[in-house]
Write an enzyme that holds these catalytic residues in place. Structure first.
Site, short mmCIF file in Angstrom:
data_model
loop_
_atom_site.label_atom_id
_atom_site.label_comp_id
_atom_site.label_asym_id
_atom_site.label_seq_id
_atom_site.Cartn_x
_atom_site.Cartn_y
_atom_site.Cartn_z
N CYS A 134 0.89 -1.34 0.17
CA CYS A 134 0.09 -0.13 0.14
C CYS A 134 0.87 1.25 -0.12
O CYS A 134 1.31 1.69 1.08
CB CYS A 134 -1.00 -0.13 1.17
SG CYS A 134 -2.10 1.48 1.33
N CYS A 137 -0.67 4.12 1.94
CA CYS A 137 -0.41 3.94 3.39
C CYS A 137 1.21 3.97 3.88
O CYS A 137 1.45 4.78 4.96
CB CYS A 137 -0.68 2.60 4.06
SG CYS A 137 -2.18 1.63 3.17
N ASP A 138 2.06 3.81 3.11
CA ASP A 138 3.45 3.32 3.62
C ASP A 138 4.52 4.46 2.81
O ASP A 138 5.36 4.81 3.38
CB ASP A 138 3.88 2.08 3.36
CG ASP A 138 3.06 1.21 4.48
OD1 ASP A 138 2.87 1.71 5.57
OD2 ASP A 138 3.00 -0.03 4.31
#
Ligand code: NDP
Length: 314
Positions: A134, A137-138
């Site tokens: 992701c 997300c990261d």
């Protein structure tokens, strides 16, 4: 046979938010967590894009908090698997751990989706240490660093473009000599100077040491040539698989297995069954959108039960 008013399957942000709303509506829901209690967020470190946490929050901790919040209002959380369903008649039936059958007046399906991985042992070794599925997300953790993205669809194109704004360089690893992504997204990739596309390339191994990922070994499937590239982040963007196997033949799904809902609602083709979160969302797939749809599912279930109460004496 046990009979529940609201039975929730799944324990990600969608399932727990549905539980919080259903519990606060006095419906004393029961929630079956599934095999990965807490869902996909438990595979993430810090969640920094969920509104309300100015300093970010650790993914597993967030899921513990959501569980506590759901339990505080009377949700019964069971660490068990829903292994089969029978939605052919009402009340609906859900089999738990292949043994117990529970009757339910409404079911909220929140079983999520799982990111696909290549299946390399080295991917597992560096999970959460540089390997991620992701970018949204990261990606932030790889600011100013070099990363690789595997895939050639719209997700890979979108995630590479997203990462190119944060990272010094993005290596896009494409297994064929063309991309599946829409033309406009491909153009965006090809026009971004710090994205390098490695065509006809397969990932043979994710390289790393105690500090995490340090590189990727690529194999050119046309020439047989191998080369190592130096990266600190390795992102998978080769698709997701919705967790819908137990609903096959009972709930309408699209060609990839995502549950179909009536737009603007969480209603499925079966009365009393509602689908929330990633299991019904192939586009957004964020914790906050999952939570939002979990709320919608609980409100839809509440309305359904109220209408049913008017018709059925208990
Ligand atoms: P897709 O299934 O569309 O693409 C998966 C990609 O991963 C393919 O290019 C495939 O390669 C590649 N792949 C699969 N397995 C491997 C493997 N083992 N090794 C290397 N490469 C592999 O998934 P997406 O997540 O990209 O998209 C899913 C859906 O969501 C699509 O309908 C897409 O249009 C949509 N979407 C839309 C967006 C938007 O409009 N903004 C953004 C993101 C997704 P190959 O081509 O060789 O099969």
């Amino acid at each position: 046979m046990e009979r529940e008013k609201v039975l929730i399957i799944g324990s990600g942000p969608a399932g727990y938010t549905a539980a919080i709303y259903a519990a606060r509506a006095g419906l004393t829901p029961v929630l079956y967590t599934g095999g990965q209690p807490g869902g996909q967020l438990t595979t993430t470190n810090d969640v920094e894009n969920f509104p309300g946490y100015p300093e970010g929050i650790n993914g597993p901790q967030m899921m513990i908090d959501l569980q506590k919040q759901a339990e505080r209002f009377g949700t019964r959380v069971h660490f068990a698997l829903a292994t089969a369903v029978d939605f052919s008649a009402w009340p609906l039936k859900v089999t738990i751990d292949e043994s117990k059958v529970v009757e339910a007046e409404s079911v909220i399906v929140a079983t999520g989706a799982s990111a696909k991985y290549l299946g390399l042992p080295s991917e597992e070794t560096f999970a959460n240490k540089g390997v991620s599925a992701c970018a949204v997300c990261d990606g932030f953790f790889y600011r100013g660093k070099e990363v690789a993205v595997v895939g050639a669809g719209d997700s890979a194109a979108e995630e590479s473009t997203y990462l190119s704004k944060l990272c010094t360089k993005v290596h896009l690893i494409v297994r064929r000599d063309e991309m599946r992504a829409s033309k406009i997204m491909q153009q965006r990739v090809l026009n971004t100077p710090n994205i390098e596309v490695h065509w006809n390339s397969e990932t043979e191994e994710v390289l790393g040491d105690d500090s995490g990922v340090t590189g990727v070994r690529l194999l050119n499937n046309k020439t047989g040539e191998k080369k190592d590239i130096s990266v600190q982040g390795f992102f998978l963007a080769i698709g997701h698989k919705p967790n819908t196997d137990i609903f096959k033949g009972q709930l309408d799904m699209d060609e990839s297995g995502y549950v179909k809902v009536i737009p603007g609602s969480t209603k499925t083709n079966v009365e009393g069954v509602f689908a929330v979160g990633d299991v019904a969302d192939r586009v957004y797939r964020q914790a906050i959108t999952a939570a939002g749809s979990g709320c919608m599912g609980a409100l839809d279930a509440e309305k359904f039960l109220a209408a049913k109460e008017g018709l059925v004496a208990h």
